[in-house]
Write a protein that holds these residues in place. Structure first.
Motif, PDB file in Angstrom:
ATOM      1  N   ASP A   1     -17.235  -2.046 -36.410  1.00  0.00           N
ATOM      2  CA  ASP A   1     -16.629  -3.159 -35.720  1.00  0.00           C
ATOM      3  C   ASP A   1     -15.171  -2.861 -35.485  1.00  0.00           C
ATOM      4  OD1 ASP A   1     -15.574  -3.847 -38.267  1.00  0.00           O
ATOM      5  OD2 ASP A   1     -16.546  -5.548 -38.346  1.00  0.00           O
TER       6      ASP A   1
ATOM      7  N   PRO B   1     -20.038  -4.139 -41.096  1.00  0.00           N
ATOM      8  CA  PRO B   1     -20.662  -5.297 -41.072  1.00  0.00           C
ATOM      9  C   PRO B   1     -22.084  -5.413 -41.183  1.00  0.00           C
ATOM     10  CG  PRO B   1     -20.093  -4.583 -38.792  1.00  0.00           C
ATOM     11  CD  PRO B   1     -19.290  -3.522 -39.908  1.00  0.00           C
TER      12      PRO B   1
ATOM     13  N   ARG C   1     -23.038  -8.395 -43.323  1.00  0.00           N
ATOM     14  CA  ARG C   1     -21.761  -9.183 -44.017  1.00  0.00           C
ATOM     15  C   ARG C   1     -22.238 -10.672 -43.906  1.00  0.00           C
ATOM     16  NH1 ARG C   1     -17.053  -8.104 -40.100  1.00  0.00           N
ATOM     17  NH2 ARG C   1     -17.024  -6.086 -41.287  1.00  0.00           N
TER      18      ARG C   1
ATOM     19  N   LEU D   1     -23.257 -13.595 -41.065  1.00  0.00           N
ATOM     20  CA  LEU D   1     -23.489 -12.791 -39.918  1.00  0.00           C
ATOM     21  C   LEU D   1     -24.847 -13.158 -39.082  1.00  0.00           C
ATOM     22  CD1 LEU D   1     -21.923 -11.307 -37.715  1.00  0.00           C
ATOM     23  CD2 LEU D   1     -22.444  -9.131 -38.892  1.00  0.00           C
TER      24      LEU D   1
ATOM     25  N   TYR E   1     -19.486 -11.393 -34.562  1.00  0.00           N
ATOM     26  CA  TYR E   1     -19.885  -9.705 -34.378  1.00  0.00           C
ATOM     27  C   TYR E   1     -19.002  -9.225 -33.249  1.00  0.00           C
ATOM     28  CZ  TYR E   1     -22.849  -6.011 -34.799  1.00  0.00           C
ATOM     29  OH  TYR E   1     -23.343  -4.761 -35.010  1.00  0.00           O
TER      30      TYR E   1
END
Length: 217
Positions: free
Chosen positions: A97, A140, A169, A172, A185
């Motif tokens: 990310d 993530p 994560r 999420l 996200y």
């Protein structure tokens, strides 16, 4: 300017008439944006390798398969990631990310096999559940994968990996509704040449006349 038959002018390229380098440049800059797999593997000496690959895709859910395509080096030698997967049959695919984009990119540097990219860029590692390569704490998403099938071409190894475990994560994903909180996200994608792209500019095509099967999932 349109042609007399109403068609727009086009540039035609015969792929059999050009070389692999020219094909690569055109395909890699036109088939975009591409998700990036930040892959961790372990060599026979226990050194963790991490490298990004944008020739990466989801292939299906039953079995849950992902694909990564890894080119050979100029002298025909294998990259560390390919060599490690062939030796162990295990790897972990991470999604990158915005927060780790710079570190992901820096993992693309060429290092000797005895040096880990995790140490170079400051990533932390956690043990995986079922495979030897660790997962990256800062990523993530991490998919633990076992080699399902391999395809060898003149220029590449193409690895199909079966996902064994997913690590996300906190917050999420919703494992009650099986939904991803997309508002939290922000993966990055590979664009042409050395360019990357963000995924913040999103839009929905809605309405009964536009509804497709994917909208009902």
């Amino acid at each position: 300017m349109t042609r007399p038959d109403g068609a727009l002018p086009q540039t035609h390229v015969d792929f059999d008439a050009i070389g692999a380098y020219q094909r690569y440049k055109l395909m890699a800059s036109l088939i975009v944006p591409r998700p990036i797999a930040l892959v961790t593997t372990v060599n026979a000496d226990g050194v963790v390798n991490a490298a990004p690959f944008s020739m990466f895709a989801m292939l299906g859910e039953d079995p849950p398969l992902v694909m990564i395509s890894i080119n050979r080096l100029e002298d025909g030698a294998l990259k560390d990631t390919a060599a490690n997967i062939l030796q162990s049959g295990e790897f972990v695919v991470h999604m990158a990310d915005e927060a780790i984009a710079g570190q992901m990119h820096d993992c693309g540097q060429s290092l000797p096999p005895e040096q880990s990219e995790l140490d170079l860029v400051g990533f932390d590692a956690l043990p995986s559940v079922s495979v030897r390569p660790p997962r990256i704490v800062q990523a993530p998403i991490a998919f633990e994968c076992q080699l399902w099938e391999k395809i060898e071409t003149e220029s590449r190894y193409i690895f199909l990996g079966k996902i064994l475990h997913l690590h996300a994560r906190e917050g999420l994903i919703d494992t009650q509704l099986w939904r991803v909180n997309l508002q939290d996200y922000f993966p990055v994608g590979r664009f042409g040449a050395s360019f990357y792209t963000r995924t913040r500019d999103r839009f929905a095509l809605q309405g009964e006349t536009r509804e497709t099967a994917i909208d009902r999932i």
